[in-house]
Enzyme design. Structure first.
Site, PDB file in Angstrom:
ATOM      1  CB  SER A   1      -0.964  -0.040   1.195  1.00 11.61           C
ATOM      2  OG  SER A   1      -2.017   0.862   1.016  1.00 11.61           O
TER       3      SER A   1
ATOM      4  CG  ASP B   1      -6.385  -3.817  -3.505  1.00 10.37           C
ATOM      5  OD1 ASP B   1      -7.231  -2.999  -3.092  1.00 10.37           O
ATOM      6  OD2 ASP B   1      -5.157  -3.663  -3.373  1.00 10.37           O
TER       7      ASP B   1
ATOM      8  CG  HIS C   1      -5.794  -2.324   0.102  1.00 13.89           C
ATOM      9  ND1 HIS C   1      -4.919  -2.195  -0.957  1.00 13.89           N
ATOM     10  CD2 HIS C   1      -5.314  -1.525   1.091  1.00 13.89           C
ATOM     11  CE1 HIS C   1      -3.949  -1.343  -0.618  1.00 13.89           C
ATOM     12  NE2 HIS C   1      -4.167  -0.929   0.614  1.00 13.89           N
TER      13      HIS C   1
END
Lengths: 408, 408
Positions: free
Chosen positions: A165, A328, A361
């Site tokens: 991320s 995601d 995610h």
């Protein structure tokens, strides 16, 4: 391939054991930290942890960059606690980032609230907490601080920089701006450029904080109230984007938290209870201003928007592993594909994998075997085998049941 | 087919002209409204509008059900205003819901805040505003009030009941519970059962309202402050789900509202300005408690979760048109397909179309020609042509460039 819900619970061996967070001073009035904004910081402390041993050649270091709300405590257990660090499932003896082999460094971000200098720190020039007077920061500033910590630890070059991320964004930025200081970059579930929808989610979270009366124009740090309502709402909202729709359905469906429906103003559905809990626990470990500063860094990150973005790394190539997860929707596979397109377009060696996972995610934090096997194999390929550094040939990973895609 | 961004701007002829909202009393102490919750209301007023003329045979009435934050003012222009009603592009002379042919009835929902009795109304028993003492309501209660308004207007049977989003849920519920009072149901961009993710979005919006200190446990209606911060945040968040990711990208991309970036705590990106504006303007027309009551109705709606849900309508079949939009992620095509599966599974006549539109959930409010042509044609097919009412044959619509799918 099949979904990896089973493999993510495969037992782990013992981890790195007892660890502690240390502090390093990486900027002082004689060595101020110059920021992208034009401001500078005369005093910067960094909270960090290390796992494993640095080799005599100092060539086995791996830097872990954390995501939006992480901290330096990536692995092992703090004295008096039972819960391990946030990425303990990937870091440790025999784990994918194997501390028998690698010396792992993990630090808290500039602007954060877990030991490293940020808006909740004291400004030595005034003797007051920084608050909103803390300067605006940038992804480059994060990398600069990481490199100062590296210098403090006596490490000139990292075998790899790894992050998921916003951690992946740091790894990408680092590789583009200081390619001489790393051999490999592992960029997981990241983005090189937030979409309007991505920004929208961050913006609503920030607005919830800023419009909370207890934010008090950012002066809450001097008061006895904090915009906890706004911070909880921001966190609850963010959590919706961290899981896939299927994961929400699988975890909660439409079940009621208390068995029977309690129609009214409070929590009734289990999913409401989950979000409520996420919002509450976040308050114990995060600060509203740090949340604003750090989300803003992501909004503005757009390294390939600059001409010549890859010039430095083309001259001194880094090997890339880009990983994304099919469900995601915070940073969909399209975000990773864009990163791959830019890097491959510059002739850089990139391995790109999409991992099937139903968790969205959050998958980047989970022990999904194909994902961890991939990271392990990528880190272990001897540098010598990556001969065509400026070629388009990605290193070959045998035996992985992952989908390899290169999309231009 | 191509995306419909061009056709949505095709000019419209003159609309229904000047209109006004009227009030009808549909419950009084002698005819209280019995609610699903077990409570009852001794006094219910309904705000409504009508367009076109009721035929002498009273067989040309079309009922419009509004979505979460709509009102009775669906078409035409109010005295002193310039902006037409919220669904003016589909209702009017020569428009898809042609007021030269149909007598259109549109009303504000029970629990709403635009004229119909709701938590901001006075409770005649106490002389105080209802506030949180207003009883919990249900989709069935909405339909019951619609039917009382119909009785007030002297309409026993509607040619069609039409609605988008939560309006489509009312049309579905109406058709299942009172199939004898309508011939056709048009269900657009709706759902028969919110997912955990859908509920999560509503829940965070509600929490933003309830946790706003000015909510004051729902007593704000007696005070001079209102939880406007919470309501704005809820609206901003909802708006993220109303547009597709592509629509956000096309409308705003990463452009800055003021030309140059203004990195900091306030609005900078155009998308932030848009959400900010949506949050602000909503305050002038909506009430926080109505928002909570109405979103809760959606959360609990699950008609096919009840055994025998289709028994009544199978005995007295309604023709269905179910429409969804490919980029809608608020209620994705999967939601519409689930409705179709249940109706077709019961042997009911269903037409189902997925319209290509880049605008996401908001498409249901837009003038997309294939969508409007479809609604027009569906309404105009004479009842006689739908002979096999309990068969699986859907009416045939010639010449439409829409994708027809039936998914079991």
């Amino acid at each position: 391939m099949t979904r990896q819900s089973a493999s993510r619970t495969e037992p782990l061996g013992p981890g790195v054991g007892r660890v502690e967070t240390r502090l390093a001073t990486v900027a002082d009035p004689d060595h101020p930290l110059q920021l992208v904004s034009g401001d500078h910081l005369d005093h910067v402390e960094v909270a960090y942890e290390t796992y494993g041993s640095l080799s005599p050649e100092r060539d086995n270091a791996v830097y872990i960059c954390h995501a939006l709300t992480g901290d330096a405590h990536a692995a092992g257990i703090h004295d008096g606690e039972t819960k391990p660090g946030w990425w303990d499932n990937i870091i440790g003896p025999g784990r994918a980032i194997d501390t028998d082999q690698w010396f792992v460094v993990s630090s808290n971000l500039l602007g954060g609230c877990s030991g490293t200098t940020g808006p909740t720190s004291m400004n030595p020039a005034t003797g007051q907490v920084w608050g909103t007077a803390f300067p605006q920061i940038d992804m480059h500033d994060f990398v600069e601080v990481h490199l100062r910590l590296a210098a403090h630890l006596g490490i000139e070059k990292f075998h790899a920089v790894v992050g998921g991320s916003m951690g992946g964004m740091q790894a990408l930025d680092w590789s583009l701006t200081h390619p001489d200081t790393l051999d490999n970059a592992v960029i997981v579930a990241a983005s090189s450029r937030l979409t309007a929808q991505n920004i929208a989610f961050s913006a609503v979270g920030r607005e919830a904080i800023v419009r909370d009366r207890d934010f008090d124009d950012g002066h809450y740090l001097d008061a006895d109230r904090r915009p906890d309502t706004g911070l909880s709402i921001a966190r609850m909202l963010a959590h919706i984007t961290y899981l896939s729709e299927d994961a929400f359905a699988e975890k909660f469906g439409r079940t009621h938290q208390f068995g029977e429906p309690r129609r009214g103003f409070g929590v009734d559905f289990a999913v409401e209870s989950y979000l409520d809990h996420q919002g509450e626990t976040f308050l114990t470990r995060f600060d509203p201003l740090s949340y604003i500063y750090l989300t803003r860094v992501m909004d503005y990150f757009d390294p390939f928007g600059t001409t010549g973005a890859t010039d430095l790394v083309v001259a001194d190539p880094v090997n890339y592993l880009v990983v994304c997860f099919d469900t995601d929707w915070r940073f969909s596979p399209a975000h990773s594909r864009r990163i791959v397109r830019h890097l491959e377009g510059a002739g850089l060696p990139v391995s790109f994998f999409t991992i099937a996972s139903s968790w969205g995610h959050d998958s980047f934090l989970m022990k999904l075997d194909p994902y961890h096997d991939l990271v392990r194999a990528f880190l272990e390929v001897p540098a010598g085998r990556r001969t065509g550094r400026a070629s388009r040939r990605a290193p070959h990973h045998d035996g992985h049941i992952c989908t390899r895609e290169v999309d231009r």
